[in-house]
Design a protein around this motif. Sequence first.
Motif, PDB file in Angstrom:
ATOM      1  N   ARG A 170     -14.891  20.323  12.726  1.00 12.57           N
ATOM      2  CA  ARG A 170     -15.251  19.530  11.545  1.00 12.57           C
ATOM      3  C   ARG A 170     -14.334  19.858  10.377  1.00 12.57           C
ATOM      4  N   LEU A 171     -14.097  21.143  10.212  1.00 11.28           N
ATOM      5  CA  LEU A 171     -13.273  21.577   9.094  1.00 11.28           C
ATOM      6  C   LEU A 171     -11.871  20.960   9.192  1.00 11.28           C
ATOM      7  N   PHE A 172     -11.239  21.111  10.364  1.00 17.61           N
ATOM      8  CA  PHE A 172      -9.856  20.640  10.476  1.00 17.61           C
ATOM      9  C   PHE A 172      -9.773  19.113  10.590  1.00 17.61           C
ATOM     10  N   ASN A 173     -10.789  18.486  11.184  1.00 15.49           N
ATOM     11  CA  ASN A 173     -10.789  17.014  11.208  1.00 15.49           C
ATOM     12  C   ASN A 173     -10.840  16.462   9.792  1.00 15.49           C
ATOM     13  N   ARG A 174     -11.738  17.090   9.011  1.00 15.52           N
ATOM     14  CA  ARG A 174     -11.924  16.611   7.645  1.00 15.52           C
ATOM     15  C   ARG A 174     -10.644  16.763   6.840  1.00 15.52           C
ATOM     16  N   ALA A 175      -9.860  17.776   7.155  1.00 19.39           N
ATOM     17  CA  ALA A 175      -8.654  18.069   6.382  1.00 19.39           C
ATOM     18  C   ALA A 175      -7.539  17.054   6.628  1.00 19.39           C
ATOM     19  N   GLU A 176      -7.658  16.250   7.710  1.00 22.35           N
ATOM     20  CA  GLU A 176      -6.625  15.251   8.029  1.00 22.35           C
ATOM     21  C   GLU A 176      -5.227  15.887   7.983  1.00 22.35           C
ATOM     22  N   ILE A 194       2.817  24.363  11.164  1.00 21.56           N
ATOM     23  CA  ILE A 194       2.564  25.665  10.554  1.00 21.56           C
ATOM     24  C   ILE A 194       1.418  26.381  11.273  1.00 21.56           C
ATOM     25  N   LEU A 195       0.314  25.655  11.486  1.00 23.38           N
ATOM     26  CA  LEU A 195      -0.854  26.283  12.114  1.00 23.38           C
ATOM     27  C   LEU A 195      -0.531  26.752  13.531  1.00 23.38           C
ATOM     28  N   ARG A 196       0.155  25.879  14.291  1.00 22.81           N
ATOM     29  CA  ARG A 196       0.492  26.256  15.665  1.00 22.81           C
ATOM     30  C   ARG A 196       1.434  27.464  15.655  1.00 22.81           C
ATOM     31  N   GLY A 197       2.342  27.512  14.674  1.00 24.87           N
ATOM     32  CA  GLY A 197       3.250  28.649  14.555  1.00 24.87           C
ATOM     33  C   GLY A 197       2.505  29.946  14.291  1.00 24.87           C
ATOM     34  N   ILE A 198       1.505  29.889  13.422  1.00 21.15           N
ATOM     35  CA  ILE A 198       0.689  31.071  13.128  1.00 21.15           C
ATOM     36  C   ILE A 198      -0.009  31.551  14.393  1.00 21.15           C
ATOM     37  N   LEU A 199      -0.593  30.597  15.126  1.00 25.74           N
ATOM     38  CA  LEU A 199      -1.343  30.974  16.336  1.00 25.74           C
ATOM     39  C   LEU A 199      -0.410  31.596  17.378  1.00 25.74           C
ATOM     40  N   THR A 200       0.769  31.005  17.509  1.00 26.25           N
ATOM     41  CA  THR A 200       1.724  31.538  18.478  1.00 26.25           C
ATOM     42  C   THR A 200       2.156  32.946  18.079  1.00 26.25           C
ATOM     43  N   ALA A 201       2.318  33.162  16.774  1.00 27.96           N
ATOM     44  CA  ALA A 201       2.704  34.482  16.292  1.00 27.96           C
ATOM     45  C   ALA A 201       1.631  35.517  16.599  1.00 27.96           C
ATOM     46  N   GLN A 248       1.747  16.370  10.263  1.00 24.92           N
ATOM     47  CA  GLN A 248       2.575  17.025  11.283  1.00 24.92           C
ATOM     48  C   GLN A 248       3.115  18.369  10.796  1.00 24.92           C
ATOM     49  N   ASN A 249       3.507  18.435   9.538  1.00 23.21           N
ATOM     50  CA  ASN A 249       4.032  19.699   9.017  1.00 23.21           C
ATOM     51  C   ASN A 249       2.964  20.787   9.069  1.00 23.21           C
ATOM     52  N   GLU A 250       1.775  20.417   8.622  1.00 27.64           N
ATOM     53  CA  GLU A 250       0.690  21.402   8.592  1.00 27.64           C
ATOM     54  C   GLU A 250       0.334  21.845  10.012  1.00 27.64           C
ATOM     55  N   MET A 251       0.354  20.866  10.914  1.00 25.54           N
ATOM     56  CA  MET A 251       0.075  21.189  12.311  1.00 25.54           C
ATOM     57  C   MET A 251       1.100  22.201  12.832  1.00 25.54           C
ATOM     58  N   ARG A 295       0.851  -1.186   0.000  1.00 25.88           N
ATOM     59  CA  ARG A 295       0.000   0.000   0.000  1.00 25.88           C
ATOM     60  C   ARG A 295       0.888   1.237   0.000  1.00 25.88           C
ATOM     61  N   PRO A 296       0.390   2.338  -0.554  1.00 24.33           N
ATOM     62  CA  PRO A 296       1.153   3.578  -0.428  1.00 24.33           C
ATOM     63  C   PRO A 296       1.299   3.945   1.049  1.00 24.33           C
ATOM     64  N   GLU A 297       2.437   4.527   1.395  1.00 23.34           N
ATOM     65  CA  GLU A 297       2.644   4.976   2.766  1.00 23.34           C
ATOM     66  C   GLU A 297       2.591   6.497   2.805  1.00 23.34           C
ATOM     67  N   ARG A 298       2.228   7.019   3.940  1.00 15.76           N
ATOM     68  CA  ARG A 298       2.252   8.475   4.108  1.00 15.76           C
ATOM     69  C   ARG A 298       3.691   8.938   4.224  1.00 15.76           C
ATOM     70  N   GLU A 299       4.031  10.046   3.552  1.00 14.22           N
ATOM     71  CA  GLU A 299       5.383  10.588   3.709  1.00 14.22           C
ATOM     72  C   GLU A 299       5.533  11.268   5.056  1.00 14.22           C
ATOM     73  N   VAL A 300       4.511  12.006   5.432  1.00 15.93           N
ATOM     74  CA  VAL A 300       4.541  12.738   6.699  1.00 15.93           C
ATOM     75  C   VAL A 300       3.432  12.170   7.586  1.00 15.93           C
ATOM     76  N   PRO A 301       3.747  11.857   8.844  1.00 17.44           N
ATOM     77  CA  PRO A 301       2.698  11.298   9.717  1.00 17.44           C
ATOM     78  C   PRO A 301       1.557  12.286   9.910  1.00 17.44           C
ATOM     79  N   LEU A 302       0.367  11.763  10.101  1.00 22.35           N
ATOM     80  CA  LEU A 302      -0.776  12.610  10.429  1.00 22.35           C
ATOM     81  C   LEU A 302      -0.609  13.185  11.824  1.00 22.35           C
ATOM     82  N   ALA A 303      -1.215  14.337  12.050  1.00 21.60           N
ATOM     83  CA  ALA A 303      -1.307  14.858  13.414  1.00 21.60           C
ATOM     84  C   ALA A 303      -2.149  13.887  14.233  1.00 21.60           C
ATOM     85  N   SER A 304      -1.768  13.738  15.495  1.00 19.59           N
ATOM     86  CA  SER A 304      -2.503  12.776  16.332  1.00 19.59           C
ATOM     87  C   SER A 304      -3.715  13.448  16.957  1.00 19.59           C
TER      88      SER A 304
END
Lengths: 250, 250
Positions: B209-215, B223-230, B218-221, B165-174
Motif C-alpha cells: 500500500r505504501l509503495f503503490n500510493r507513492a506512485e 534507487i530502491l532496487r539498488g539499495i536492496l541489491t546492496a 523509474q528513477n526511484e525504482m 496536459r502536463p506530461e510526466r518527465e520520468v515514466p512511472l514504474a510499471s
Amino acid sequence: MFPIRIVLIDTAHPGNIGATARAMKNMGLRELHLVRPKQFPHAEATARASGADDLLEQAVVHSDLATAIDACGLVVGTSARQRALNFEPFEPRECAAALVTAASRTPAAILFGNERAGLTNSELGVCNRLVTIPTAEYSSLNLAMAVQILAYELWLITRPGSPPRPEREVPLASADEMQRLYQHLEDVFAYIDFQDRTGGGHLMTRIRRLFNRAELDQNEMNILRGILTAVQARRRPAGGKSSVAPTSPD
Amino acid sequence: MFPIRIVLIDTAHPGNIGATARAMKNMGLRELHLVRPKQFPHAEATARASGADDLLEQAVVHSDLATAIDACGLVVGTSARQRALNFEPFEPRECAAALVTAASRTPAAILFGNERAGLTNSELGVCNRLVTIPTAEYSSLNLAMAVQILAYELWLITRPGSPPRPEREVPLASADEMQRLYQHLEDVFAYIDFQDRTGGGHLMTRIRRLFNRAELDQNEMNILRGILTAVQARRRPAGGKSSVAPTSPD
C-alpha cells in the motif's frame, strides 16, 4: 430540492427506462416522465432499474409532451449532434449549471427522444436549449448512458457540500405560458392580418425558436402579453383588412 | 494516443461487457481487457455493444489480473465507497487528469471488479489510487455506467482542441516492476531475517500500500532496487540469523 424532470419520449426499449431510473436515483434525481413509452410497465424495465423501482412506480406516463413539461421553465433537449437550428453549443457541465439555476424557481426538464430518431422537430420546438454530450467520431450513446452523464453533472453541483448556485430572481415563464404566448401571437397576427412571408409557412416556427431561445421570465412574459392585448384592444380600422396603423389619434 | 486500458474483472453479465465497449468507443477509448469474464464472447455482449463490436473483437482476455496490467504505470481501482484502506479521496475528474498525465509515458489502467462484490482486497493491492464516483445515498451504479462516467471525463480532456496536459518527465514504474520490487523486498527481509511483527501477517500488504500510493517513477525504482541489491551483497554476519549491522568496518 431541485425539481428537474427527466422526460423520455417514444422510448422503444423498456430496459432503457429501467436503466434511466437507476441512473437517476444514483444521482439524486427522482422525477421521471414518460411520453408514449412503447412498453411500460415491463419486466425488463423493472429488472434494469435494480433498486430504483420506486422511481418507475412514481413515473408519470403522458400521451403527449405538453403535459410532461407544462409547469416547466427551462426545457433542454438532447441531441447527438448540434443541429443547425439556431441553437448555441451547450455541453453537459454548462447545461447542469443552467438547469439548477432555473430550477430554483420553476421546474426544469431535459428531453430525450426515441433511441433511433432522437427528438423530432416539433419536440425541439419547445426547447429553450439543446445540449450535446461530447463524443468521439463514433457517436452512438445509449439513451440511459446519456441520462447518466447529465445526471452525474447535476449531482456534482447539487450534492451536499456543493457551493451554492446563483438563483433566478424572477421565475422563468413556464412551457404552458409559452404556448399561450404563441397562441396569442397567432391571434394577433390574424387580427392585424399579418401574412406569413417566410415561404413554406415557417413564421411560427421561427417565432418560437426566437422566444424559446430568449428564455423569457415572468416579467417579460407579462410585458409581451400586455402588448398583444393592447394591439387587440385597438378597434380595427374602418375598411377591415389593412394592417396599417389606425388613423384616429390615441 | 492515450493508452488507457479499461480492465473488467470477473464480470458476470456479458451485457455489461458490450455496454462497456459502446461507452468506451463513444469516448475515444479502445483498449478493453477482460479478466476471467464469466461468458465471453456472448450474443448479449455483441447486442449491447451496438456499433462497438470491433472493440469486443480486439478485447484481450486474461486468466489473471497481472498480465492485464503488466506494462501499466498508474493503476486506478474503482469502488462504490471510499474504503478505509489508506486511499485518499479521488473523484473522476481528478482521476482523469492523473490518468492522462501518467499515460503520456506508460500505459495506465482503470480496474472494475465484479458487479456485486467489486474489487477484492488482492486486486486493490495492485492499485495506486482508488476512484469513487460521487452518488446520492442510493449508490448502486451499473458497471457500464461507471465506465461511461470515467470515459466521459477522460474524453473531455483528451478530445481534439483540449488544452495540452502536463506530461510526466520520468515514466512511472510499471505494475510488473512493482511486483519484482515486492519480491525483492521479501527476499531481503528473509536475508536479513526481518520478522513480520504486524500481527496477522500484514507486513507485505502494508508495504505494498505504501509503495503503490507513492506512485514510484523509474528513477526511484532504480534507487530502491539498488539499495536492496546492496543489502544482499553484504556478507551475512558471522553467526547467521541476527539482523544487527555487521561489525566489520566498511
